[in-house]
Structure formats: C-alpha cells, structure tokens
Design a protein around this motif. Structure first.
Motif, PDB file in Angstrom:
ATOM      1  N   ASN A   1      -2.281  -5.663  -7.005  1.00  0.00           N
ATOM      2  CA  ASN A   1      -3.587  -5.588  -7.143  1.00  0.00           C
ATOM      3  C   ASN A   1      -4.447  -3.782  -7.085  1.00  0.00           C
ATOM      4  O   ASN A   1      -5.156  -3.515  -7.206  1.00  0.00           O
ATOM      5  CB  ASN A   1      -4.205  -6.494  -5.430  1.00  0.00           C
ATOM      6  CG  ASN A   1      -4.740  -7.705  -6.713  1.00  0.00           C
ATOM      7  OD1 ASN A   1      -4.640  -8.077  -7.448  1.00  0.00           O
ATOM      8  ND2 ASN A   1      -4.314  -8.867  -5.601  1.00  0.00           N
TER       9      ASN A   1
ATOM     10  N   ASP B   1       0.672  -1.242   0.274  1.00  0.00           N
ATOM     11  CA  ASP B   1      -0.478   0.356  -0.042  1.00  0.00           C
ATOM     12  C   ASP B   1       1.348   1.053   0.550  1.00  0.00           C
ATOM     13  O   ASP B   1       0.973   1.851  -0.853  1.00  0.00           O
ATOM     14  CB  ASP B   1      -1.074   0.304   1.194  1.00  0.00           C
ATOM     15  CG  ASP B   1      -1.904   0.922   1.383  1.00  0.00           C
ATOM     16  OD1 ASP B   1      -2.693   1.559   0.940  1.00  0.00           O
ATOM     17  OD2 ASP B   1      -1.616   2.400   2.261  1.00  0.00           O
TER      18      ASP B   1
ATOM     19  N   LYS C   1      -8.602   3.231   1.284  1.00  0.00           N
ATOM     20  CA  LYS C   1      -8.142   2.393  -0.126  1.00  0.00           C
ATOM     21  C   LYS C   1      -7.641   4.847  -0.752  1.00  0.00           C
ATOM     22  O   LYS C   1      -7.467   5.776   0.096  1.00  0.00           O
ATOM     23  CB  LYS C   1      -9.241   2.572  -1.075  1.00  0.00           C
ATOM     24  CG  LYS C   1      -9.089   0.995  -0.032  1.00  0.00           C
ATOM     25  CD  LYS C   1     -10.490   0.190  -0.629  1.00  0.00           C
ATOM     26  CE  LYS C   1     -11.458  -1.283  -0.030  1.00  0.00           C
ATOM     27  NZ  LYS C   1     -12.532  -1.343  -0.822  1.00  0.00           N
TER      28      LYS C   1
ATOM     29  N   ASN D   1      -8.985  -1.036   3.709  1.00  0.00           N
ATOM     30  CA  ASN D   1      -8.392  -2.635   3.914  1.00  0.00           C
ATOM     31  C   ASN D   1      -8.163  -3.129   4.592  1.00  0.00           C
ATOM     32  O   ASN D   1      -7.077  -2.600   5.475  1.00  0.00           O
ATOM     33  CB  ASN D   1      -7.169  -2.810   2.437  1.00  0.00           C
ATOM     34  CG  ASN D   1      -7.573  -2.088   0.829  1.00  0.00           C
ATOM     35  OD1 ASN D   1      -8.332  -2.644   0.608  1.00  0.00           O
ATOM     36  ND2 ASN D   1      -7.294  -1.825   0.423  1.00  0.00           N
TER      37      ASN D   1
ATOM     38  N   ASP E   1      -4.443  -2.378 -10.376  1.00  0.00           N
ATOM     39  CA  ASP E   1      -5.186  -2.274 -10.750  1.00  0.00           C
ATOM     40  C   ASP E   1      -4.377  -3.028 -11.824  1.00  0.00           C
ATOM     41  O   ASP E   1      -5.065  -3.164 -13.486  1.00  0.00           O
ATOM     42  CB  ASP E   1      -6.044  -1.149 -11.300  1.00  0.00           C
ATOM     43  CG  ASP E   1      -7.189  -1.015 -10.442  1.00  0.00           C
ATOM     44  OD1 ASP E   1      -8.074  -2.125  -9.561  1.00  0.00           O
ATOM     45  OD2 ASP E   1      -7.356   0.285 -10.227  1.00  0.00           O
TER      46      ASP E   1
ATOM     47  N   ASP F   1     -13.999   2.008   3.131  1.00  0.00           N
ATOM     48  CA  ASP F   1     -13.208   2.653   2.023  1.00  0.00           C
ATOM     49  C   ASP F   1     -11.806   1.693   2.546  1.00  0.00           C
ATOM     50  O   ASP F   1     -11.011   3.177   2.050  1.00  0.00           O
ATOM     51  CB  ASP F   1     -13.201   4.134   1.912  1.00  0.00           C
ATOM     52  CG  ASP F   1     -14.486   4.362   1.097  1.00  0.00           C
ATOM     53  OD1 ASP F   1     -15.080   3.417   0.659  1.00  0.00           O
ATOM     54  OD2 ASP F   1     -14.887   5.198   1.742  1.00  0.00           O
TER      55      ASP F   1
ATOM     56  N   ASP G   1     -10.318  -4.866  -5.063  1.00  0.00           N
ATOM     57  CA  ASP G   1     -10.703  -4.634  -3.825  1.00  0.00           C
ATOM     58  C   ASP G   1     -11.055  -6.234  -3.347  1.00  0.00           C
ATOM     59  O   ASP G   1     -10.488  -6.732  -2.323  1.00  0.00           O
ATOM     60  CB  ASP G   1     -11.755  -3.643  -3.995  1.00  0.00           C
ATOM     61  CG  ASP G   1     -11.793  -2.153  -4.037  1.00  0.00           C
ATOM     62  OD1 ASP G   1     -10.013  -2.099  -4.019  1.00  0.00           O
ATOM     63  OD2 ASP G   1     -12.621  -1.768  -3.623  1.00  0.00           O
ATOM     64  N   SER G   2     -12.435  -7.050  -3.768  1.00  0.00           N
ATOM     65  CA  SER G   2     -12.393  -8.763  -3.514  1.00  0.00           C
ATOM     66  C   SER G   2     -10.912  -9.024  -3.377  1.00  0.00           C
ATOM     67  O   SER G   2     -10.929  -9.949  -2.485  1.00  0.00           O
ATOM     68  CB  SER G   2     -13.131  -9.190  -4.130  1.00  0.00           C
ATOM     69  OG  SER G   2     -14.689  -8.149  -4.063  1.00  0.00           O
TER      70      SER G   2
END
Lengths: 304, 153
Positions: free
Chosen positions: A109, A65, B152, B43, A112, B41, A153-154
């Motif tokens: 991920n 992230d 996110k 994770n 994307d 919103d 997201d999933s």
C-alpha cells in the motif's frame, strides 16, 4: 506481598472480563479462544508484564513505512508468497504469518501497488478466520478500497485500525502470546526487508538501521523467555538465542542533547537532537541478516 | 530479573485497576473517530484510550498512565490528544526519553506560558524505547484518546 499481588491481578482479570460487551460474532470468537484456554492450548503468562513489553514492539505498518521510505524499488519477490497462507496449520505459525503479511500489505500500500493488495488481503482474511479474529477484519471494505489506487491511504488507515483491534482483543482474552507472535512475525519480515535493502545497496545507514533494531530485539528476547513455557515455542526461542549471539557484537550508545522546540502555525514541533552511536561491522550485519533468513525460512516459508 | 518482573506487574496491575471501570464510565469511540481526522498527513500507529480519576490531594502527583513506545531514527511523529466533553479534564501528552522517565523531551502543555497544544510533532533522531505519558490538566478527572502517528511521505 505476593498474596496482595495475586489478589490484585485476579481482581483485575475479573473486572476486565466483567466489563466485556459482545455482539454475537465476537461472542463466538471469544468462546473459541476461551475454550482453547480451558483445554490448555493457551499458556497463562504474566499478562501485565506482557502488556508492558508488547507496547515496545513496532506495529506492522511502522516496519513497512521505514522500508518504503528507504528508496528501494518495489519488489514483490521479497514478500512471503500470498498462497502460503493455507499452509500454516497451528495458531502460533498463523500468528507469525499474520504479522508478516501485515508488513507485506503495508509495503504494498505504501508503494501504491494496489494490484497486489487483494491477494494479500485474502491471505490475511484467511488467517484472521483461523485465529478467530475475523470479526475485526473488515475484508469487504478493504477489498473494495484495494480496487482503486487512490484509496491507498484509507486502506492503510483501516487495516492498521483492524490490526490494533485484533491486538487489543487477543490481549483482553488472555491470548496475548498470539499478539506477541503477530508482532514478532512483523519484525522478522521487516528485518528481512532491511537485509534485502542492504543487499541491493550496502551502505552504513542501512547497516546502522539493522544494528539499531537491537533495541527491539532485546524486548523480543524477554518476551520469548516469558513464552518459553509453551512447548511449541521452545525451538523459536533457541533460534532467537542464536540471533542474540549476533546482536551481542553490536554496541549502541546515546549522547543526550536538548531538543529544539518551536511553534509552527500554532502547533508544537520538537526536533530531537540526541545522537546515537552504533558500533558494528558489515560482518556483524551479515550475521544478523543470515540468522533472520534462517528464522524466516523456517517459520514463514517452509510450512508445507 | 524477578524484582523487575514484580515491579512491572505491580505497575501494570495498578494501571489496570485505575482504568478498570473505564469501559463503563468513559465512552471514547466518538472522539477516537474525530481524532483520526485530525492527524492529516500522518498514518495511525496506535491509539491509547485514557480514563483517569481526579487527583485526590494537591500535594500528590496527578494520576497518569505511561506506556513504552519505540520510535525510529529519522521518522516524524505526531501525537494528538482529544478529550470527551463529559469530563472536565483536558488531556496532556508527554514524551520522555526512556521508561525511567529521566527527562521530558516533549509535552503538549507548557507550564511556563500555560499553553496547551492539541498535538506535538516530534522528529526522532534515534531509534529507541521512549515513554509516552497521559495525564489530565490540574489532575482533573478525564476521559480521552491519544493517537500516535507517523508522517506519510
């Protein structure tokens, strides 16, 4: 005092085994892991201390992230090649690679780039089988999700949950050293990516980001000290000791300031005002990144 | 070093003993799924399954569980707590500045206004090891789940 402590620890271990409830696939994996423990493949380390410290290491998705938010353009070249998965022959190397691939998958991920997700899912699936934790890795669902960019997201949610389940399972089965190595692998990969970001765009923010990771490094150092009774991990400890020399030059200080609290739509929002001062030079960041590359090349790239 | 190891061992052993019958008494998978739908919103980073017995004496601190957690500069986190209805206890999450718990930086329960929030959103300005603590309001017996998540982009 010592005797009481040992009794408490033994009781704890018994209670935890006693309450386990397994389905057959899980039972098989548990048996494999327990057989390894019995044959001496696993070295018993102080489980409780490990439990405490392991919580301080970032999860693969957190490393991914920070990197994804850095603004650097996506680059597949900076990842561990997915076809390396077959080259990791023993559990410790497999665990490190499992964590590194977790960061790579998260990075894919979060950017994307689902077209690359499938090959990394395959690598992770292969390693999860090698590590006897494949019952927690929902490969078929993840593979289906990876076919559509809208499912990122999933994919992130399920793969993170699977990683957490694997971490929990390994620790419960007295294979916490594998959990630690998974998280160290993730950290190495994340640090490698910080280095790549800095190469592409050298600035004080990313230099500080590398320095701030001293907080995590200090805990890894303690964990590796505890794992150093495992013969196979002694070279890794020596490599991290070298990294410690580079980190010794980094100074971090905090100035605590009262956080701001406010209610927004019935929810509590807190803004931390603590200031961090990182003292390091670009040369210090270079030295850290160089040693990270040495470690990454040795444990994640040159296994064939 | 040995003293620290011993202290950590005793603390962790006590924690494990306190929660030893957790799997038998506290079934939190259902609320875990529900909690995941509430982070919106954000994770998931990790979940904490919490079972604590009732506080024995009023003058004793309420039973609590503490875990270290490393947070990163510039990240927004959401800590969400949910309890099972089978127990009286309402889960309270508190974030402390470090493992020594020198001071509290955020909590889902405001003692002054007696307001309990489901979640805290926390924007971290430092990279460091914080401490996340779980307890149940008024020291009641409780079973719940805590979720740590990041925003996110």
């Amino acid at each position: 005092m010592k005797k009481t402590l040992y009794i408490a620890l033994a009781a704890t271990a018994l209670l935890n085994f006693g309450s386990a409830c397994s389905d057959s696939a899980q039972a098989d994996s548990e048996k494999k892991l327990m057989d390894e423990s019995a044959s001496g493949a696993a070295v018993q380390i102080n489980r409780e201390v490990l439990e405490e410290l392991i919580h301080t290491l970032p999860q693969p998705i957190e490393m991914a992230d920070i990197i994804a938010k850095s603004g650097m353009d996506f680059s597949k070249e900076i990842l561990v090649p997915s076809d390396n998965a077959a080259s990791y022959k023993e559990k410790y190397a497999q665990s490190l690679a499992f964590g590194a691939y977790g960061v790579d998958l998260g990075y894919i991920n979060l950017n994307d780039k689902s077209l690359y997700a499938l090959e990394y899912l395959e690598s992770i699936s292969k390693l999860s089988k090698d590590l006897s934790v494949d019952q927690f890795f929902d490969y078929s669902t993840l593979m289906e999700l990876s076919k559509n960019k809208k499912n990122a997201d999933s994919l992130i949610a399920i793969s993170t949950r699977n990683f957490n389940q694997i971490d929990q399972f390994l620790r419960e089965k007295q294979r916490g050293e594998l959990s630690v190595l998974i998280l160290i692998g993730a950290w190495i990969e994340g640090m490698h990516m910080f280095g790549e970001i800095r190469k592409a765009n050298p600035n004080q923010d990313i230099t500080n980001r590398i320095g701030e990771q001293k907080v995590v490094f200090e805990n890894i150092k303690i964990l590796l000290e505890k794992l150093s009774s495992i013969e196979e991990l002694k070279p890794m400890k020596a490599d991290f000791d070298m990294l410690g020399k580079a980190y010794d030059k980094v100074g971090i200080s905090y100035i605590y300031k009262e956080p701001i609290s406010k209610e927004v739509n019935g929810e509590l929002v807190i803004i931390d005002n603590t200031e961090t001062k990182v003292e390091m030079t670009p040369a210090d960041a270079d030295a850290i990144s160089q040693q990270i590359e040495t470690i990454r090349t040795k444990y994640l790239l040159k296994q064939k | 070093m040995f003293a620290r190891t011993l202290l950590l061992s005793v603390a962790a052993a006590t924690t494990l003993l306190l929660t030893s019958s957790f799997k038998d008494k506290c079934e939190s998978d259902g609320i875990y799924q529900k909690a995941l739908t509430k982070i919106r919103d954000f994770n998931l980073i990790k979940d904490y399954r919490v079972y604590l017995k009732r506080q024995k004496k009023a003058d004793e601190p309420a039973p609590a569980l503490y875990f270290p957690i490393t947070l990163n500069r510039g990240e927004k986190y959401r800590f969400y707590g949910l309890e099972t209805p089978e127990y009286e206890g309402k889960i309270v999450i508190t974030i402390y500045n470090n493992m020594k718990r020198e001071f509290q930086v955020a909590t889902t329960y405001n003692k002054t206004t007696k307001t309990k929030y489901e979640a805290i959103e926390f924007k971290s300005s430092t990279t460091g090891t914080f401490c996340i603590g779980f307890t149940f309001l008024d020291g009641k017996e409780g079973c719940g789940v805590g979720i740590a998540s990041f925003r996110k982009e």
